[in-house]
Design an enzyme around this catalytic site. Structure first.
Site, short mmCIF file in Angstrom:
data_model
loop_
_atom_site.label_atom_id
_atom_site.label_comp_id
_atom_site.label_asym_id
_atom_site.label_seq_id
_atom_site.Cartn_x
_atom_site.Cartn_y
_atom_site.Cartn_z
N ASN A 2 -72.62 -38.29 38.77
CA ASN A 2 -74.05 -38.14 38.51
C ASN A 2 -74.52 -39.42 37.79
OD1 ASN A 2 -76.42 -37.60 37.01
ND2 ASN A 2 -76.11 -35.41 37.32
N ASP A 4 -77.76 -40.08 36.95
CA ASP A 4 -79.05 -39.92 36.25
C ASP A 4 -79.08 -40.62 34.90
OD1 ASP A 4 -79.77 -38.15 38.21
OD2 ASP A 4 -79.50 -36.35 37.00
N HIS A 5 -77.92 -40.61 34.23
CA HIS A 5 -77.89 -41.07 32.84
C HIS A 5 -78.16 -42.58 32.72
CE1 HIS A 5 -76.46 -37.07 31.93
NE2 HIS A 5 -75.70 -37.22 33.00
N ARG A 13 -86.61 -47.73 27.92
CA ARG A 13 -87.31 -49.00 27.69
C ARG A 13 -88.34 -49.32 28.75
NH1 ARG A 13 -85.18 -52.76 24.00
NH2 ARG A 13 -86.83 -54.12 24.76
N HIS A 38 -80.75 -36.15 40.16
CA HIS A 38 -81.63 -35.00 39.94
C HIS A 38 -83.06 -35.52 39.84
CE1 HIS A 38 -82.48 -31.24 37.19
NE2 HIS A 38 -83.35 -31.36 38.18
N ARG A 40 -86.22 -34.69 38.73
CA ARG A 40 -86.86 -33.65 37.90
C ARG A 40 -88.36 -33.66 38.11
NH1 ARG A 40 -83.62 -31.44 33.38
NH2 ARG A 40 -85.60 -30.49 32.83
N ARG A 44 -88.38 -37.60 34.36
CA ARG A 44 -87.99 -38.25 33.11
C ARG A 44 -86.90 -39.29 33.29
NH1 ARG A 44 -85.10 -33.31 29.97
NH2 ARG A 44 -87.13 -32.41 30.36
N GLU A 65 -80.11 -33.00 43.42
CA GLU A 65 -80.41 -31.78 42.66
C GLU A 65 -81.91 -31.64 42.51
OE1 GLU A 65 -78.73 -31.95 38.79
OE2 GLU A 65 -76.70 -32.19 39.52
N THR A 95 -81.40 -31.08 28.89
CA THR A 95 -80.66 -31.11 30.15
C THR A 95 -80.66 -29.69 30.72
OG1 THR A 95 -78.55 -31.70 31.17
CG2 THR A 95 -78.43 -30.80 28.96
N THR A 96 -80.06 -29.52 31.90
CA THR A 96 -80.13 -28.21 32.54
C THR A 96 -79.36 -27.17 31.71
OG1 THR A 96 -80.04 -29.48 34.58
CG2 THR A 96 -79.90 -27.08 34.78
N GLU A 146 -72.25 -24.32 42.57
CA GLU A 146 -71.71 -25.19 41.53
C GLU A 146 -71.67 -24.35 40.26
OE1 GLU A 146 -73.44 -29.09 41.01
OE2 GLU A 146 -72.67 -29.23 38.96
N HIS A 209 -71.19 -29.93 34.45
CA HIS A 209 -71.97 -29.91 33.22
C HIS A 209 -71.05 -29.96 32.00
CE1 HIS A 209 -76.05 -29.60 31.59
NE2 HIS A 209 -75.36 -29.38 30.49
N GLY A 210 -71.16 -31.07 31.30
CA GLY A 210 -70.39 -31.23 30.06
C GLY A 210 -68.92 -31.54 30.28
N GLN A 232 -72.70 -37.66 32.16
CA GLN A 232 -72.84 -38.13 30.77
C GLN A 232 -71.58 -38.76 30.20
OE1 GLN A 232 -75.45 -38.01 28.50
NE2 GLN A 232 -74.20 -38.61 26.76
N1 PXP Z 1 -74.28 -30.63 37.64
C1 PXP Z 1 -75.58 -30.29 37.43
C2 PXP Z 1 -76.19 -29.29 38.33
C3 PXP Z 1 -76.32 -30.89 36.40
O1 PXP Z 1 -77.61 -30.55 36.20
C4 PXP Z 1 -75.70 -31.86 35.59
C5 PXP Z 1 -76.48 -32.51 34.47
O2 PXP Z 1 -77.15 -33.61 34.89
C6 PXP Z 1 -74.38 -32.21 35.88
C7 PXP Z 1 -73.68 -31.57 36.89
C8 PXP Z 1 -73.65 -33.29 35.14
O3 PXP Z 1 -73.49 -32.93 33.82
P1 PXP Z 1 -72.99 -34.01 32.76
O4 PXP Z 1 -74.00 -35.10 32.76
O5 PXP Z 1 -72.94 -33.23 31.50
O6 PXP Z 1 -71.66 -34.49 33.23
#
Ligand code: PXP
Length: 256
Positions: A2, A4-5, A13, A38, A40, A44, A65, A95-96, A146, A209-210, A232
């Site tokens: 992922n 997104d981060h 910035r 994702h 959103r 964001r 996503e 976050t989700t 998932e 997630h996490g 993340q």
């Molecule tokens: N899966 C989904 C559906 C998510 O919304 C996220 C959060 O962006 C992740 C996986 C990845 O989670 P993390 O960034 O905590 O690894």
């Protein structure tokens, strides 16, 4: 992976640095199997133009996503990613938080799946682990689930990391260690049972997630889980493992 981060840092910035296409390139050329982003509703982090660019340049399948908001669904349908993952979305969350409510939002989820299927996009549902949620996801027509690993990850971190001593200690899990340990085991069991059941009724199983460098081994033991979506922790690690090179390079550029 992922990514997104990377966009989170960029948007902090409002510059094009770090460039998400660089992250895409590094992920694609260093072992990632899939790119997850994702889009959103509040934009964001990932922007519409990122979706276009990533779809154009990714050498890996793209898992997009999205929430079940109709405007977003139409964008996803027109984008034709390799897969769409439906997730719950609240504006105020960081976050989700929690899985999709496949019971309370049954009609909306069914509509979303049908709309995406009309564009030949396979659908995964991001759900909390339970037998009932697996059965419902199958009934609604999803190809994949998932499993939300947030509870597991929070419990793991409260037990095995410095999280309880930080500002971000998870209040609901400020518990004696033996209780945390029991709950961690129960959360892992729920993931295992759900994965097994989902697989037995013909759903592909992902988890996310996490997940991080310390807890991911627990997911690797569950053979029904064929995909992990992780963001993340990889970006957080790269701040340190990549920072040394960045500092050396800046020193080189700023030394006469
Ligand atoms: N899966 C989904 C559906 C998510 O919304 C996220 C959060 O962006 C992740 C996986 C990845 O989670 P993390 O960034 O905590 O690894």
């Amino acid at each position: 992976m992922n990514i997104d981060h990377v966009a989170v840092l960029r948007e902090a910035r409002r510059v094009n640095d770090p460039d998400i296409l660089n992250a895409l390139y590094v992920a694609c050329s260093n072992g990632a199997d899939q790119i997850t982003i994702h889009l959103r509703e509040d934009r964001r982090h990932i922007q519409d133009i990122d979706v276009k660019n990533i779809m154009m340049h990714s050498t890996l399948p793209v898992n997009l996503e999205c929430s079940i908001n109709k405007d977003i669904l139409n964008i996803v349908a027109n984008t034709a990613p390799h897969r769409a993952t439906l997730v719950p979305e609240k504006r105020e969350e960081v976050t989700t938080e929690g899985g999709l409510d496949v019971f309370g939002s049954e009609d909306e989820v069914r509509y979303a799946i049908e709309l995406l299927h009309d564009s030949i996009i396979p659908v995964s549902l991001f759900v909390d682990p339970s037998i009932e949620a697996m059965d419902k996801s199958r009934e609604l027509g999803a190809e994949m689930v998932e499993l939300h690993t947030g509870t597991f990850a929070n419990l793991f971190a409260m037990l095995h990391s410095s999280l309880p001593h930080s500002n971000h200690s998870v209040k609901e899990f400020e518990l004696p260690r033996y209780e945390l340990s029991d709950r961690l085991e129960a959360s892992l069991e729920a993931i295992k049972i759900s994965a097994k059941h989902a697989d037995s009724i013909g759903l592909e199983v992902a988890a996310g997630h996490g997940l991080n460098f310390h807890n991911v081994h627990e997911m690797m033991k569950i053979k029904e889980i064929v995909e992990l979506n992780i963001g993340q922790s990889i970006i957080a690690r790269s701040v340190f493992s990549g920072l040394a090179d960045a500092v050396k390079e800046m020193k080189r550029l700023t030394t006469r």
